[in-house]
Motif scaffolding. Structure first.
Motif, PDB file in Angstrom:
ATOM      1  N   THR A  47       5.347   5.959   8.838  1.00 56.09           N
ATOM      2  CA  THR A  47       4.136   5.145   8.764  1.00 56.09           C
ATOM      3  C   THR A  47       4.398   3.733   9.281  1.00 56.09           C
ATOM      4  O   THR A  47       3.611   3.167  10.045  1.00 56.09           O
ATOM      5  N   LEU A  48       5.526   3.146   8.868  1.00 59.87           N
ATOM      6  CA  LEU A  48       5.851   1.803   9.326  1.00 59.87           C
ATOM      7  C   LEU A  48       6.186   1.799  10.816  1.00 59.87           C
ATOM      8  O   LEU A  48       5.821   0.867  11.544  1.00 59.87           O
TER       9      LEU A  48
ATOM     10  N   ARG B 152       2.306   9.483  -5.742  1.00 59.93           N
ATOM     11  CA  ARG B 152       2.855  10.778  -5.322  1.00 59.93           C
ATOM     12  C   ARG B 152       4.000  11.217  -6.221  1.00 59.93           C
ATOM     13  O   ARG B 152       4.178  12.414  -6.488  1.00 59.93           O
ATOM     14  N   PHE B 153       4.807  10.269  -6.721  1.00 57.83           N
ATOM     15  CA  PHE B 153       5.976  10.605  -7.537  1.00 57.83           C
ATOM     16  C   PHE B 153       5.884   9.874  -8.880  1.00 57.83           C
ATOM     17  O   PHE B 153       6.470   8.795  -9.059  1.00 57.83           O
ATOM     18  N   PRO B 154       5.158  10.420  -9.823  1.00 62.19           N
ATOM     19  CA  PRO B 154       4.901   9.726 -11.101  1.00 62.19           C
ATOM     20  C   PRO B 154       6.132   9.526 -11.969  1.00 62.19           C
ATOM     21  O   PRO B 154       6.094   8.716 -12.898  1.00 62.19           O
TER      22      PRO B 154
ATOM     23  N   PRO C 289       0.810  -1.227   0.000  1.00 60.54           N
ATOM     24  CA  PRO C 289       0.000   0.000   0.000  1.00 60.54           C
ATOM     25  C   PRO C 289       0.839   1.271   0.000  1.00 60.54           C
ATOM     26  O   PRO C 289       0.466   2.269  -0.632  1.00 60.54           O
ATOM     27  N   LEU C 290       1.978   1.247   0.692  1.00 58.06           N
ATOM     28  CA  LEU C 290       2.847   2.419   0.711  1.00 58.06           C
ATOM     29  C   LEU C 290       3.545   2.607  -0.630  1.00 58.06           C
ATOM     30  O   LEU C 290       3.735   3.737  -1.088  1.00 58.06           O
TER      31      LEU C 290
END
Length: 313
Positions: free
Chosen positions: A291-292, A117-119, A109-110
């Motif tokens: 997050t982790l 977020r960073f294409p 998911p991250l």
């Protein structure tokens, strides 16, 4: 004071025309500015400033040296600006590796959110239940569960997981709950070779390592298979705490022999040690680390609802 700071002070003195003005600009005392210039002159072995009661100007050596200092400081500023821009707008292909189930539940998911977020960053995500060799396999970032021994990597600590023993409440109701690891010899057990040895589980008895050998009812090589067998009352299994977290939360499995759990196992985020990691790596580390770290399943505990406790033990 380090050399670069002394160079910065020297340039400020030349630009401002006095020690006092330079100290005001830099937020240093006049004495500290004077010491920095004296240290720099001693380092280069030449007088850099000609001082009188009314004027201060660079000597010939100082004029040449201040130009060199400006180039060095400008190069550092440019490099820092480029690194910042690289982190904000990373490009290239990022290769990420994680254990299969951990990756499926927590990393994928991250990775998906990072890709959105960073294409301009392409992602190569590899989920394998083995130790990834970052340098040899061209992996930029890897999640590792276990103690580290590779000096060629940087490790960002994320948390811990426990090796725990689980059984279904219905199994415990039918067969009773073992109070000591040695009682496992009288129970049906499901071994998962990806987590532990097939014929031996390790416990901790008052700080002493306690290996317990038994004859398993079933041996599997996939964690979901071990979870499924335990839920279906085939037998007791031993897994890492996050691997059984959903079933524990739902009351389908219950941890047992918790007083004999071995020491917790660290979870780390690894990347290859090198000066000035690329923007894509820094951006990914900044994107996922907190997050982790805040993941409840990496806090060295299980979340066990009251409904998960078996009534008959």
């Amino acid at each position: 004071m380090d050399r670069l700071r002394e160079m910065e002070v020297f340039v400020a003195v030349v630009d401002q025309g006095s020690f006092t003005s330079a100290s005001n600009k830099l937020g240093l005392s006049t004495a500290a500015v004077s010491r920095a210039v004296a240290s720099l002159e001693e380092r280069v072995g030449a007088q850099l400033l000609a001082r009188t009661t009314r004027t201060l100007r660079p000597t010939d050596a100082g004029a040449a040296y201040v130009d060199a200092c400006r180039k060095v400081l400008d190069a550092i500023s440019d490099a820092e600006a480029n690194l910042a821009a690289d982190r904000l707008n990373p490009v290239g292909t990022l290769t990420v590796s994680a254990p299969v189930l951990f990756g499926q539940r927590f990393v994928a998911p991250l990775v998906n959110a990072f890709a959105l977020r960073f294409p301009d960053v392409g992602i190569h995500a590899t989920y394998v239940d083995r130790t990834t060799r970052l340098l040899e396999e061209g992996v930029d970032v890897a999640i590792r569960i276990g103690h580290l021994g590779d000096s060629s990597i940087f490790a960002v600590p994320l948390g811990f997981v426990r090796r725990r023993t689980y059984a279904a409440p219905a199994y415990l109701a039918a067969h009773g709950e073992p109070r000591h690891p040695r009682e496992l010899i009288d129970h049906d057990c499901v071994s998962c070779t990806g987590v532990s040895l097939p014929l031996e589980w390790v416990f901790n008895d008052k700080g002493t390592r306690l290996p317990v050998r038994f004859r398993p009812r079933m041996i599997v090589d996939l964690v979901p298979a071990a979870v499924s067998a335990a839920v279906d009352c085939v037998g007791i299994t031993q897994l890492l705490s996050y691997q059984a977290a959903p079933e524990v939360s739902e009351g389908k499995l219950h941890p047992i022999l918790t007083a004999f759990e071995p020491e917790s196992t660290p979870v780390s985020l690894l990347h290859v040690e090198r000066r000035g990691a690329s923007g894509k790596v820094r951006a990914f580390l900044e994107f996922v680390t907190e997050t982790l770290r805040n993941n409840a399943h990496l806090q060295d505990m299980d979340v066990i609802p009251a409904s998960a406790t078996p009534r008959n033990r």
